[in-house]
Design an enzyme around this catalytic site. Structure first.
Site, PDB file in Angstrom:
ATOM      1  N   LYS A  50      12.049  -2.266   1.104  1.00 30.81           N
ATOM      2  CA  LYS A  50      11.861  -1.080   0.267  1.00 30.81           C
ATOM      3  C   LYS A  50      12.744   0.081   0.722  1.00 30.81           C
ATOM      4  O   LYS A  50      13.310   0.801  -0.109  1.00 30.81           O
ATOM      5  CB  LYS A  50      10.390  -0.650   0.281  1.00 30.81           C
ATOM      6  CG  LYS A  50       9.464  -1.602  -0.449  1.00 30.81           C
ATOM      7  CD  LYS A  50       8.024  -1.098  -0.431  1.00 30.81           C
ATOM      8  CE  LYS A  50       7.109  -2.067  -1.158  1.00 30.81           C
ATOM      9  NZ  LYS A  50       5.696  -1.602  -1.141  1.00 30.81           N
ATOM     10  N   CYS A  98      -8.053  17.071  11.558  1.00 28.12           N
ATOM     11  CA  CYS A  98      -9.170  17.991  11.314  1.00 28.12           C
ATOM     12  C   CYS A  98      -9.866  17.643  10.003  1.00 28.12           C
ATOM     13  O   CYS A  98     -11.078  17.843   9.855  1.00 28.12           O
ATOM     14  CB  CYS A  98      -8.670  19.430  11.244  1.00 28.12           C
ATOM     15  SG  CYS A  98      -8.059  20.138  12.779  1.00 28.12           S
ATOM     16  N   ASP A 139      -0.256   4.098   3.518  1.00 21.79           N
ATOM     17  CA  ASP A 139      -1.442   3.581   2.839  1.00 21.79           C
ATOM     18  C   ASP A 139      -2.583   3.219   3.781  1.00 21.79           C
ATOM     19  O   ASP A 139      -3.464   2.445   3.406  1.00 21.79           O
ATOM     20  CB  ASP A 139      -1.064   2.365   1.979  1.00 21.79           C
ATOM     21  CG  ASP A 139      -0.503   1.212   2.811  1.00 21.79           C
ATOM     22  OD1 ASP A 139      -0.402   1.365   4.046  1.00 21.79           O
ATOM     23  OD2 ASP A 139      -0.174   0.170   2.224  1.00 21.79           O
ATOM     24  N   ASN A 140      -2.581   3.761   5.006  1.00 25.83           N
ATOM     25  CA  ASN A 140      -3.704   3.478   5.898  1.00 25.83           C
ATOM     26  C   ASN A 140      -3.911   4.663   6.846  1.00 25.83           C
ATOM     27  O   ASN A 140      -2.978   5.392   7.176  1.00 25.83           O
ATOM     28  CB  ASN A 140      -3.466   2.189   6.684  1.00 25.83           C
ATOM     29  CG  ASN A 140      -2.275   2.286   7.611  1.00 25.83           C
ATOM     30  OD1 ASN A 140      -2.407   2.747   8.751  1.00 25.83           O
ATOM     31  ND2 ASN A 140      -1.098   1.892   7.132  1.00 25.83           N
ATOM     32  N   ASP A 166       9.954   2.525   5.996  1.00 24.10           N
ATOM     33  CA  ASP A 166       9.033   1.548   5.412  1.00 24.10           C
ATOM     34  C   ASP A 166       9.434   0.170   5.915  1.00 24.10           C
ATOM     35  O   ASP A 166      10.622  -0.176   5.908  1.00 24.10           O
ATOM     36  CB  ASP A 166       9.092   1.586   3.884  1.00 24.10           C
ATOM     37  CG  ASP A 166       7.892   0.919   3.237  1.00 24.10           C
ATOM     38  OD1 ASP A 166       7.628  -0.264   3.550  1.00 24.10           O
ATOM     39  OD2 ASP A 166       7.221   1.556   2.402  1.00 24.10           O
ATOM     40  N   CYS A 179      -4.731  -1.033  -2.605  1.00 24.35           N
ATOM     41  CA  CYS A 179      -4.492  -1.118  -4.046  1.00 24.35           C
ATOM     42  C   CYS A 179      -4.795  -2.512  -4.557  1.00 24.35           C
ATOM     43  O   CYS A 179      -5.275  -2.681  -5.680  1.00 24.35           O
ATOM     44  CB  CYS A 179      -3.040  -0.749  -4.351  1.00 24.35           C
ATOM     45  SG  CYS A 179      -2.639   0.967  -4.041  1.00 24.35           S
ATOM     46  N   SER A 237       4.133  -7.232  -7.776  1.00 21.03           N
ATOM     47  CA  SER A 237       2.978  -6.381  -8.064  1.00 21.03           C
ATOM     48  C   SER A 237       3.254  -4.915  -7.790  1.00 21.03           C
ATOM     49  O   SER A 237       2.500  -4.046  -8.242  1.00 21.03           O
ATOM     50  CB  SER A 237       1.770  -6.838  -7.243  1.00 21.03           C
ATOM     51  OG  SER A 237       2.002  -6.654  -5.857  1.00 21.03           O
ATOM     52  N   ASN A 238       4.318  -4.602  -7.054  1.00 16.62           N
ATOM     53  CA  ASN A 238       4.672  -3.201  -6.779  1.00 16.62           C
ATOM     54  C   ASN A 238       5.252  -2.497  -8.005  1.00 16.62           C
ATOM     55  O   ASN A 238       5.184  -1.271  -8.121  1.00 16.62           O
ATOM     56  CB  ASN A 238       5.715  -3.108  -5.662  1.00 16.62           C
ATOM     57  CG  ASN A 238       5.262  -3.672  -4.342  1.00 16.62           C
ATOM     58  OD1 ASN A 238       6.077  -4.198  -3.592  1.00 16.62           O
ATOM     59  ND2 ASN A 238       3.984  -3.589  -4.021  1.00 16.62           N
TER      60      ASN A 238
END
Length: 251
Positions: A85, A175, A129-130, A61, A189, A68-69
């Site tokens: 992190k 797939c 997250d993407n 990471d 988020c 906010s996490n």
């Protein structure tokens, strides 16, 4: 190598399960997992995998902990704000289980770095997250013939699946989603919001699927995406078939 007395005590509730037993616990101890993302999904997954006695966890990471996490990234607290992190998660693993080695990697996976960052592991757990990162991870998992547990989260919904796209009859993550989302165009988020406890459920489920893949208990879940909606609540399972035109696993 035999489990020590301390390990026998620590993992006793695993060992008495006939589906795991001492042999399964030894497989967990010998395993190395790369975890992509130490966020809402990664935090609970890391906790349960460390508690389960996975021998080595590579925590990848490039982000730092923000206030906010803390609503959902439960490995961290106020004292960790501003810290990478991956490094804070590795310190948490050391507190949770001295038998587990945690390797923090403060880096972002790209097409150029994926082969190096994901090498020499028995399983990859992707909680990124993407879509761009997820597809890079999936393609690399296929290339190096490594099982992939993929988990995603948004608002009240989570998705968890195990992929073995390197096998002739099994789909990969590409797939499932196709090529339409190669750009980093996921809803975030910050924009959409997310229920903290839903992140816990998705991460814990992903950890369970990782343990299942390593030990081999229960029916084979590969190629099935489990989708839960915590708002309703309801759970459904979607069967994914291999795409003969997929450039990730059929080229």
């Amino acid at each position: 190598m035999s489990l020590s007395d301390a390990e026998l005590d620590r993992y006793a509730r695993h060992i008495v399960l006939k589906e795991i037993g001492g042999a399964g616990q030894n497989r967990l101890r010998a395993a190395r997992i790369a975890i992509v993302g130490a966020g809402g999904i990664g935090c609970p997954a890391i906790q349960y995998l460390a508690a389960a006695g996975i021998g080595g966890l590579r925590l990848i990471d490039d982000d730092r902990i923000d206030l906010s996490n803390l609503q959902r990234q439960i490995l961290f607290g106020d004292a960790d704000l501003g810290q990478p992190k991956a490094e804070a998660a590795a310190r948490a693993v050391a507190r949770l289980n001295p038998h587990v080695t945690a390797e923090p990697v403060v880096a972002r996976i790209t097409a150029d770095t994926a082969a190096q960052l994901l090498a020499d592991v028995d399983l990859i757990l992707d909680g990124s997250d993407n879509f761009a990162t997820r597809l890079i991870v999936s393609d690399q998992a296929v290339r190096q013939r490594t099982p992939l547990v993929s988990a995603a989260l948004g608002q009240f919904q989570g998705q968890i699946a195990t992929f073995r796209g390197h096998q002739p009859d099994q789909p990969c993550y590409r797939c499932f989603v196709g090529d339409a989302f190669d750009a980093e165009d996921c809803d975030t988020c910050a924009d959409q919001g997310v229920l903290g406890a839903a992140a816990g459920l998705a991460g814990a489920w992903a950890a369970m699927e990782a343990v299942r893949a390593l030990v081999g208990f229960g029916p084979d879940p590969a190629g099935r995406v489990h989708v839960f909606d915590a708002l309703t609540p309801v759970l459904r399972t979607i069967r994914i078939v291999k795409d003969p035109a997929c450039r990730g696993c059929t080229g």
